[in-house]
Structures are given as C-alpha cells and as structure tokens.
Enzyme design. Structure first.
Site: not given
Length: 626
Positions: A327, A364
C-alpha cells in the site's frame, strides 16, 4: 499510418531473452516497413554509465512487406536502456524508443530497457486478478461467532454503504475469510487465478489499513486458522493469493506505536517520526492521526518488518502467501528531504526472493510511477494514469451522481481519482493511446507486463456508475487485452455501482446471479477471461497499434505463434487497412464481438461496425521470413 511504422517492444518476438544478466549479449530485432526506406544504416544506441555505445544492425529476414534488422546489445547496467536509429539514403535520421518514432534525439528515460534483477514468476503474466475487500465479500456460517467490535457500527448485508464519517471507516458488515472460501466456486467459474485481499490484520476500521499488529489475522475474519483454510483452498484450485501490506504506516493502536507513544526511550521510538520530546506528536499519512508514518531510517524497524526470514514480510510468505501488494508504496520512506524508498523496496524484493522465489511484489503508486518502476524491486504496480483514468475519460458519460466530502457535504467541484478537476474529463481514443504511451514509455517492458489493469478498485468509484451505454464490453475487453495484469474488483461482475471509493465497497449481492443484467455481465466476464487464458499472445505478446482515431483504437498482440487482433470503437467504425498493417488477416478467426472484418484480393482489410463495439480475432503468428 500507425500500423506501418518501424516497431520494437520488449516481447520475445523482438528480444532474445527476458532475463538477461550483467555482461550478457542480447539480440534485439526491429521490424521496418520495406516502403519506409531506403536505409543506409540501422543502429542501436545504448548509454551505459551515461556514455553512448553503438552497435550496427544487419538485415536478417524479410516477410509480408517488413524487413527485420538485428543487432547485439551488451547489458552493462542493471537497467540498460537502448534505442534504434534509422539513417535514410536522403540523409533523414529517425529515432525509435518506447514513446514512438522521432525526427530528433530522444530522452534516455524513454529508451527500451533490459533489467537484470530476477524476472517475476511466469504465472504473473498469465494471471487474472480478483480484488476482495474482506468485510464486504461474504459472511460465512461462522460469522456469528465474531461479535461486533467496540469501534464498529454494525450493518446488515442489505444496509446501504455509508460514504461519510464515521460510517466511512466504521460501518461493519462482518464479511470473513470463510465466506470467501464458500464462494471459490464462483471465482473459479469466472476464470480468476489470483486473489488479492486488502488487509486482514486486526485494526479499528472496516478497511484495516490501520493495523494494530502485522503478526496475526483479525479474529473478526476468522483468525490465522481461517487464513490457512483460505490459502489451502485457493491453492487446491490452482489459484494464488497475495496480501496487502502498509509499509508507509501502521495504525495508532499498533503494538509498536503503543510501545513508543509517550515513551521516548522505547526501542520502537525510532520506528516513527515523533516531532516532540515526549513522543506524543508525530508525522502521519495525509494528516490522519490514526495512521502514524514509519521512519525507515530505523534499523530495528527494517529487521522486524522487511529484512530476513524472521520479518513480517517473510512470515506470511512462509505461511503460504504468493506475494504482496504494498500500500502507498510511492510514499514509503519518503518524508521531506528524506528518500529511502529505493532502499526499502529493494530490501522487500530481497526478502521475497529469499523466502519464496515464485512470489510476486507489487507496489501501489496511483499517479506517475515511472521513477519507481525501473526493475530494481517492484514486479509491477497498481497505478491509474496509464490505463484506468484514460479509459474512464473515453468511455464514461457522467451521470450527475452527487459527490460527497468525508463529512457528508456535497462537493461543488467533483473530484476525479483524487484530482479536483471538475469530474471525469472527456477523452478521445487518441487521448487514450497517448496516455498509455506517455505513462509506460519510461517503464521497462518486463515491468509493464506486471502492472495491474483495474477498471476500478476499493479506492475509486465503480466504472459502471458512469459508463456510457454499450461501453462495458470495451472497458472489460481492454482490461483483458492491453499488456498488464487484468484486475476485477469484487462486484464488478455483478454490475455494481458506487459514486466514490467508499460507495464502491458494496456487499456482494449473492443470489442475484439470475437477474438479467447480472447474468449478462457475468457472461461477459467469463467469456473474455476465458479468451485471455486461451491465447498466450494476450499475456506476453508484443503490442502494436495499427489504427487510432478519435472514436476507435485497433491493435494487435503478437508472437511468433499467434496474433490477436483487438478492435474497440465507441462510435461507428469504418476503417481500411493495407495488407502490411495486418498480415494474415485473410485467415482471421472470430473470437468475440460484432465487428465485420473483410479482406480484399490485395490483402487489404476493412473493419466496420455500429458503435459501441468490441471485437477480437485470432490471426497467424508473425513471420520473420517468407
């Protein structure tokens, strides 16, 4: 004409190896239309150690109106860029790199490139990914054993999603891991081969990006035992499964943060950016006090989290995960004048490779990810500007759905993927191709094949919400045919809608599969995913555009074994292509869609349709010699 220009990409048709090592000599080929010359020279130009190196290409074969030139390139740097230069008899010079053909010198950053890190496992390019937000996927029979936590606002499965605070993060539906196991038949039938679950660690939110520990699975999801059951059940069906890890921050309830908060002498004190002497003020992710930011200068943090066989990263790979999606990887290790991002991502890769060389590592980076995607770590990325956003701009008709701020206030200026630009922009097909080129020109081909291709995710509105009439086959079809890893966000196949990243986190409406709209959408996904699996050219083949205008884009995915022709047209289509642009079109076999393909005696090709239309054909593989 787009389809009759010199072409090269990083696929096996054009390079002799996908996994070079430093010092290797790689043969690179470029195809040149015979009518493009006459040429006096074709050369490659590399730039090892930022000093130009040249090699001469020789004509090795000719077929179907194309000449094939081949040169040797010695790989001298971990990321080794190269380009082609064409010298014409009249003195004209052209340069070819990943952004296209140019009359002037080009940027090194957009060169074709080899990378010498170990390649990703072959299964990645063949994967069809399915993203699951665990709280909203399915409840199992065991769910009643998990009481509603103190932070949560309990919701029935039919309760509408609350997109504003506090429901935004605290509305709790109770989906669990055994619920996913119960619906693996659905995923297998759809053609899914890779499950990506957003975080499963204990937390004080429905999204669980505010983990309170990285060493256990949330008991509300069924705990470690349920995770084991899910991994084993997925593997038994030939599916793989990856986790979601927040390397940029933890939650403020995390055991490391709790040990450091208010305790300047604690070993965990240097895990975070505390900004006062008593460790009560700290840097956060985007101002969210529940998400304190990690300080990757800490050697102990690195040891516990990402380094070696006892780290968090290694623990879950040994537990059975097949990789990680990380993330906000773009923000990790970056804070003001500090940039440790490369060190962290490279350490992550080292641990992944040492623990399970068959695992993947995706990062990401929601905007331009080029600088981080040079092959030193990430096998690919979840990123939006090279596919998702341009496709939205081309195939959407905004429906006027109100956009709300986090606290429920209606926004006067709608946002588009975190951008306050007045909502969804209006693009042509030319704009889509330009964006695809712009945002992939600086990324090595091998890494591009690992980039995720979502139409939407848990952080965006659902594409369906604003899709123009008849464009869903185009959108889904492109996600399964453009180079990269196709991604289905759970519920897309049920034609779910949602105006933003919270409203899109809708519980899956199990039992509605017989609804005509849902049945049609399920059939669309099944058919197109099956074609992706059936045709290897859609997984690893090169990509060459043969026609682009405002309303349509036409391209081929090519290999020596097969070619797949793809047509996507929002408006009516009538395009004539010459034989050189599409060799073998007279042998085309219909795979999907409602576009007419007709060939003339001279090999020319006519494509016609009433838009919107999406179609695919199988053609013979590329011939290098007559």
């Amino acid at each position: 004409m787009t389809g009759s220009l010199p072409h090269h990409d990083g696929s096996a048709l054009y390079v002799s190896t996908q996994a070079p090592a430093l010092g290797d000599t790689v043969q690179v080929r470029v195809r040149v239309p015979q009518r493009y010359g006459p040429l006096t020279a074709v050369r490659t130009r590399s730039n090892p150690d930022h000093e130009p190196r040249w090699s001469d290409a020789v004509l090795v074969s000719s077929a179907d109106g194309w000449d094939w030139w081949q040169a040797d390139v010695v790989v001298e740097n971990p990321r080794h860029g190269y380009r082609f230069v064409f010298v014409h008899a009249d003195g004209t010079v052209h340069w070819l790199n990943q952004s296209g053909l140019h009359a002037a010198e080009t940027l090194d950053a957009e060169d074709f490139a080899f990378v010498t890190t170990p390649p990703p496992p072959a299964w990645l390019s063949a994967a069809v990914m399915y993203q699951i937000f665990p709280d909203r996927f399915a409840r199992s029979a065991q769910v009643d054993q998990h009481p509603t936590p103190e932070w949560a606002i309990a919701a029935s499965w039919e309760t509408p999603v609350d997109p504003v605070l506090p429901g935004r993060s605290q509305q709790f539906y109770g989906g669990d891991l055994d619920g996913i196991i119960d619906h693996l038949d659905h995923l297998e039938d759809l053609g899914v081969t890779l499950l990506y679950l957003t975080p499963v660690f204990p937390a004080a939110s429905n999204h669980r990006y505010d983990a309170s520990s990285f060493l256990s699975v949330d008991p509300l999801l069924g705990g470690d035992d349920a995770y084991r059951r899910l991994i084993d059940a997925a593997h038994a069906r030939g599916m793989r499964i990856i986790g979601d890890l927040t390397s940029n921050h933890s939650g403020d309830r995390h055991e490391w943060f709790q040990a450091a908060y208010g305790h300047p002498g604690a070993p965990e004190s240097d895990f975070y950016y505390f900004t006062n002497d008593d460790n009560t003020e700290y840097a956060t992710w985007m101002g969210a006090q529940t998400l304190p930011k990690f300080n990757w200068a800490s050697t102990e943090l690195r040891r516990r989290f990402v380094e070696g066989e006892d780290s968090v990263v290694a623990h879950w790979l040994k537990f059975g995960l097949d990789g990680w999606r990380v993330d906000v990887a773009n923000m990790t290790g970056r804070y003001g004048d500090i940039d440790l991002n490369a060190e962290v991502r490279q350490t992550l890769l080292q641990t992944v490779l040492a623990t399970n060389p068959d695992a993947i590592l995706l990062g990401e980076s929601t905007n331009d990810a080029t600088s981080d995607l040079q092959g030193d770590a990430w096998h690919g990325a979840m990123t939006y500007p090279s596919f998702t956003r341009p496709v939205w701009g081309w195939l959407s008709e905004p429906a006027g759905t109100p956009w709300l701020s986090y606290d429920g206030e209606e926004l006067t200026e709608p946002w588009f993927f975190t951008q306050p630009i007045g909502g969804i922009p209006r693009y042509t097909a030319r704009d889509v191709v330009a964006a695809m080129t712009r945002f992939t020109a600086g990324i090595p081909w091998r890494v591009r094949l690992g980039n995720m291709l979502p139409l939407d995710t848990h952080d965006t509105a659902r594409f369906e919400t604003n899709a123009a009439d008849g464009t869903m086959p185009l959108a889904v079809g492109l996600s399964l045919t453009v180079p990269g890893v196709p991604v289905v966000f759970a519920g897309d196949e049920f034609a779910l809608t949602g105006a933003d990243g919270e409203s899109s986190r809708t519980p899956i409406p199990w039992g509605t599969e017989g609804d005509p709209i849902v049945a049609e959408r399920l059939a669309l996904y099944r058919e197109l995913i099956a074609l992706r699996h059936a045709h290897a050219a859609l997984q690893t083949g090169g990509m060459r555009f043969v026609h682009v205008d405002d309303e349509a884009l036409v391209f081929v995915r090519e290999s020596a074994d097969e070619t797949v022709l793809v047509v996507a047209a929002r408006g009516d289509l009538s395009v004539e292509l010459d034989a050189q642009a599409l060799p073998g079109a007279s042998q085309a076999v219909d795979l999907f869609g409602n576009v007419t393909l007709a060939t003339g005696a001279d090999g020319s090709v006519l494509l016609e349709a009433e838009g919107p239309a999406f179609a695919m054909w199988a053609l013979p593989g590329v011939r290098l010699a007559s």
